[in-house]
Enzyme design. Structure first.
Site, PDB file in Angstrom:
ATOM      1  N   LYS A  78      -7.118   1.180   4.803  1.00  0.00           N
ATOM      2  CA  LYS A  78      -6.143   0.124   5.583  1.00  0.00           C
ATOM      3  C   LYS A  78      -6.878  -0.891   6.409  1.00  0.00           C
ATOM      4  O   LYS A  78      -7.762  -0.314   7.313  1.00  0.00           O
ATOM      5  CB  LYS A  78      -5.112   0.708   6.105  1.00  0.00           C
ATOM      6  CG  LYS A  78      -3.932  -0.079   6.648  1.00  0.00           C
ATOM      7  CD  LYS A  78      -2.838   0.900   7.526  1.00  0.00           C
ATOM      8  CE  LYS A  78      -1.541   0.190   7.964  1.00  0.00           C
ATOM      9  NZ  LYS A  78      -0.556   0.948   8.299  1.00  0.00           N
ATOM     10  N   SER A 153       3.656   0.244   6.196  1.00  0.00           N
ATOM     11  CA  SER A 153       2.697  -0.882   6.368  1.00  0.00           C
ATOM     12  C   SER A 153       1.676  -0.702   5.562  1.00  0.00           C
ATOM     13  O   SER A 153       0.984  -1.453   5.429  1.00  0.00           O
ATOM     14  CB  SER A 153       2.601  -1.087   7.698  1.00  0.00           C
ATOM     15  OG  SER A 153       1.906  -0.038   8.451  1.00  0.00           O
ATOM     16  N   SER A 177       4.749   4.804   8.101  1.00  0.00           N
ATOM     17  CA  SER A 177       3.809   3.914   7.077  1.00  0.00           C
ATOM     18  C   SER A 177       2.784   4.434   6.364  1.00  0.00           C
ATOM     19  O   SER A 177       2.211   3.535   5.568  1.00  0.00           O
ATOM     20  CB  SER A 177       3.143   2.857   8.362  1.00  0.00           C
ATOM     21  OG  SER A 177       3.846   1.869   8.862  1.00  0.00           O
TER      22      SER A 177
END
Length: 486
Positions: A78, A153, A177
């Site tokens: 990420k 996210s 997330s």
């Protein structure tokens, strides 16, 4: 010939150790898969192709190393992890063009374990969102249906793993997330106990809530990655000093037979969609068929969790993001006449609308006259929520709960209504408030939508061994959901 990208991380790692595959073979296969799927998915913000192939070539020249459990395995990160020599944007124009000079602790651990870093995945800006639509650069799509969101996210990470672009990805979980996109995309995602994995080098959102964890295609793969990244780091003063375990070696330590599993009444009430309820009930029945004991438990303050979480998270975000001022690094406005202009214009131009909203609300709840009414009260309710969860876990080995009340929604839906988006985290954020581990496991496909449904296995602090073992047992008891026809 077997498609390399369809294999599990565990199978690839074993084949690499036996020299049945080379690191270059596997890395090339993943890069080819990225080339084929990325125009449809938009899961990646940066592809590290040249360096990844160079790393794989070096590993092959050195030969397999059994002491490095991820030797030659391609992974993604990420884009909230600092990576030396690679762009790190947090999905924001504020950090566009920023390249750190150091690696985050978890990235260091992946390198030490022999992994090959393929690139950085898309995310909601500064990890603030539940759909990956808040990224400043692109909108990621769900591999199961390109008209659906992947969750957020860490949506780019979940999409990348599910689409076969990599064998694992690291994400961050502040309020769900990792677990929510894992549920939406049909992969496995683990939020470890707060302090189990160092946050050093991770761009902070909510410092008392953020945790680093893996997204993979199976529980065994997840256990292997956690083993690689867990451990004490003195640079993170919230990192717990107790030693990490070999989580993959203990997956058979806790079968479902004889396990006492709690079903939180409040997580199965109004608001849970019929198809999510049906998939979760089928998983509960599968556990019962394996001679697990199912007991109902109550978490009375569940309804207060959303408000509590957003007060605390936004307050911490307003503090953490104060460092992005256009002075030291990141976006710097050209339209300035004085120092005030530098701050105001740089932040106005660099931050997106959702980040601005959370900064403003966070500053409000911390302001004089409102601190006691909001932030202090939220901190008190947070303690109640943690105490309730620990009391419930005192009655059983783990809790079983839905990850999200619904399956993945359409792209563009509800984007004008932040409150509806915040409600998507209703079942995940309590674990961040309490600092507990939670594993998202795919348990079926929605009868109406055909989209994946995830269930959480919630454990006691630092009992990842038991959470993963129970998850592995439940995974074996379920038929599986297959892979998307991407």
């Amino acid at each position: 010939m077997t498609d390399i990208c369809s294999l599990s991380l565990t199978a690839v790692a074993q084949a690499l150790q036996k020299k049945e595959l080379s690191a270059v073979d596997v890395t090339t296969a993943c890069l080819d898969r990225i080339t084929a799927t990325e125009p449809h998915l938009a899961a990646l913000l940066y592809v590290n192709a040249e360096n990844a192939l160079a790393r794989a070539t070096t590993l092959d020249s050195e030969g397999p190393d059994a002491a490095r459990p991820l030797w030659g395995v391609p992974v993604t990160l990420k884009d909230a992890f600092s990576t030396r020599g690679m762009p790190t944007t947090a999905g924001s124009r504020m950090l566009e063009g920023y390249t750190p000079f150091y690696d985050a602790f978890a990235v260091q651990k992946l390198h030490e374990a022999g992994a090959v870093i393929l690139g950085k995945t898309n995310l909601d800006e500064f990890a603030m969102g539940s759909s990956t639509e808040n990224s400043a650069f692109k909108v990621t799509r769900n591999p199961w249906n390109l008209n659906k969101v992947p969750g957020g996210s860490s949506g780019g990470s979940a999409a990348s793993v599910t689409a076969g672009q990599c064998f694992a990805s690291l994400g961050t979980d502040t309020g769900g997330s990792i677990r929510q996109p894992a549920s939406f995309c049909g992969c496995v995602g683990l939020k470890p106990t707060y302090g189990r994995v160092s946050r050093y080098g991770v761009i902070a959102y909510g410092s008392s809530l953020d945790q680093v964890g893996p997204l993979t295609r199976s529980v065994e793969d997840c256990a292997r990655v956690l083993t690689a990244i867990a451990g004490y780091d003195s640079r993170d003063n919230t990192c717990d000093p107790r030693p990490a375990e070999d989580y993959a070696a203990t997956l058979s330590s806790r079968p479902l037979k004889g396990a006492r599993l709690g079903i939180p009444r409040e997580f199965y009430g109004q608001g849970l969609s019929d198809e999510v309820r049906a998939a979760c009930e089928a998983a509960i029945q599968a556990a019962r068929n394996q001679d697990a004991e199912l007991v109902e438990v109550s978490l009375p303050h569940t309804d207060a969790a959303i408000a509590t979480y957003y007060i605390i998270a936004m307050a911490e975000a307003s503090s953490n993001l104060a460092r992005f001022d256009g002075v030291r690094f990141g976006h710097r406005s050209a339209d300035i006449k004085n120092l005030d202009d530098l701050y105001v214009h740089s932040r106005t131009e660099g931050f997106g609308p959702e980040v601005k909203r959370r900064i403003m609300l966070g500053a409000y709840v911390l302001s004089s006259g409102y601190y006691d009414a909001y932030y202090r009260k939220a901190a008190q309710v947070r303690r109640l929520i943690r105490d309730e969860l620990l009391a419930a876990l005192g009655q059983c080995d783990a809790l079983l709960a839905p990850v999200s009340p619904v399956t993945a929604r359409d792209l563009g839906g509800n984007t004008a209504d932040p409150l509806q988006i915040y409600l998507m985290d209703a079942y995940t954020l309590s674990l961040n408030l309490a600092g507990l581990p939670g594993l998202s496991l795919p348990v079926g496909l929605g009868a109406k939508s055909g989209m994946p449904v995830g269930m959480q296995i919630i454990g006691k602090p630092f009992e990842e061994t038991q959470v993963l073992a129970l998850g592995h047992s439940l995974e074996q008891a379920l038929p599986g959901i297959g892979r998307p026809a991407l």
